[in-house]
Design a protein around this motif. Structure first.
Motif, PDB file in Angstrom:
ATOM      1  N   SER A 199       2.007  -9.331 -30.297  1.00  0.00           N
ATOM      2  CA  SER A 199       2.739 -10.293 -31.137  1.00  0.00           C
ATOM      3  C   SER A 199       2.815  -9.875 -32.613  1.00  0.00           C
ATOM      4  N   PRO A 200       3.356  -8.678 -32.883  1.00  0.00           N
ATOM      5  CA  PRO A 200       3.438  -8.238 -34.275  1.00  0.00           C
ATOM      6  C   PRO A 200       4.378  -9.130 -35.091  1.00  0.00           C
ATOM      7  N   THR A 201       4.164  -9.112 -36.404  1.00  0.00           N
ATOM      8  CA  THR A 201       4.964  -9.962 -37.288  1.00  0.00           C
ATOM      9  C   THR A 201       5.692  -9.132 -38.338  1.00  0.00           C
ATOM     10  N   ILE A 202       6.741  -9.750 -38.848  1.00  0.00           N
ATOM     11  CA  ILE A 202       7.509  -9.215 -39.982  1.00  0.00           C
ATOM     12  C   ILE A 202       7.698 -10.381 -40.946  1.00  0.00           C
ATOM     13  N   THR A 203       7.320 -10.184 -42.200  1.00  0.00           N
ATOM     14  CA  THR A 203       7.544 -11.197 -43.228  1.00  0.00           C
ATOM     15  C   THR A 203       8.743 -10.749 -44.052  1.00  0.00           C
TER      16      THR A 203
END
Length: 187
Positions: A79-83
């Protein structure tokens, strides 16, 4: 004269080495799709900055931090994220501009004796433009981006972090997103 010839020979020997010893160069990519829907309807969906998870199949969820920053969680393992920040909305051009502020580190490897992180996308200094316009009574949506690869040092480059691989990763993300947008709006 002898010193001049020595200098000229040294310059000719060094020139090829200088030309290949460089860091990353700015890369760009663009994906376009035609959607059988009114432009205003497509624009309404695109400008909902917190709603990308409703149409992008790789985005599991969106968490808003204020009106102009979103954290998107991807459906990938871990579940990687990008802000991202919304940097501009151009109503007249039906365009939104964004930039990536931060991404999850997927893994870290040692490459040439340096700890090298792998991010959600293999890019840095990323900006994008998502726009819609009418073409032949349909909505044409274009998603473009400009960025550098994430590995900022000179070659050699670790696997998965080359300019080509950065362009491929962003292009694939855009293409899947645009297909999802089309599917959501042509129901």
């Amino acid at each position: 004269m002898k010193k001049f010839l020595q200098f000229a020979v040294a310059a000719l020997v060094a020139l090829p080495m200088i030309s290949v010893a460089h860091g990353p160069t700015r890369q760009t990519t663009s994906e376009t799709i035609t959607i059988n829907a009114p432009v205003d309807k497509v624009w309404e969906v695109i400008q909902d900055f917190g709603g990308i998870h409703k149409w992008h199949p790789e985005v599991a969820s969106t968490e808003m931090q204020g009106d102009e920053t979103r954290i998107i969680t991807l459906t990938r393992d871990g579940s990687p994220t990008i802000t991202e920040s919304l940097t501009r909305v151009e109503e007249d051009k039906k365009t939104i501009r964004t930039r990536i502020n931060e991404m999850s580190v997927i893994k870290t490897i040692e490459f040439n004796s340096v700890e090298t992180p792998y991010y959600t996308l293999p890019v840095s200094t990323y900006s994008s433009w998502l726009s819609v316009k009418e073409v032949g009574g349909k909505a044409e949506v274009q998603w473009r981006g400009a960025f550098y690869r994430s590995f900022m040092n000179n070659p050699p480059v670790p696997e998965g972090q080359s300019d080509r691989e950065a362009v491929e990763a962003v292009s694939a993300f855009y293409a899947k997103g645009l297909e999802g947008l089309k599917a959501a709006l042509e129901k």
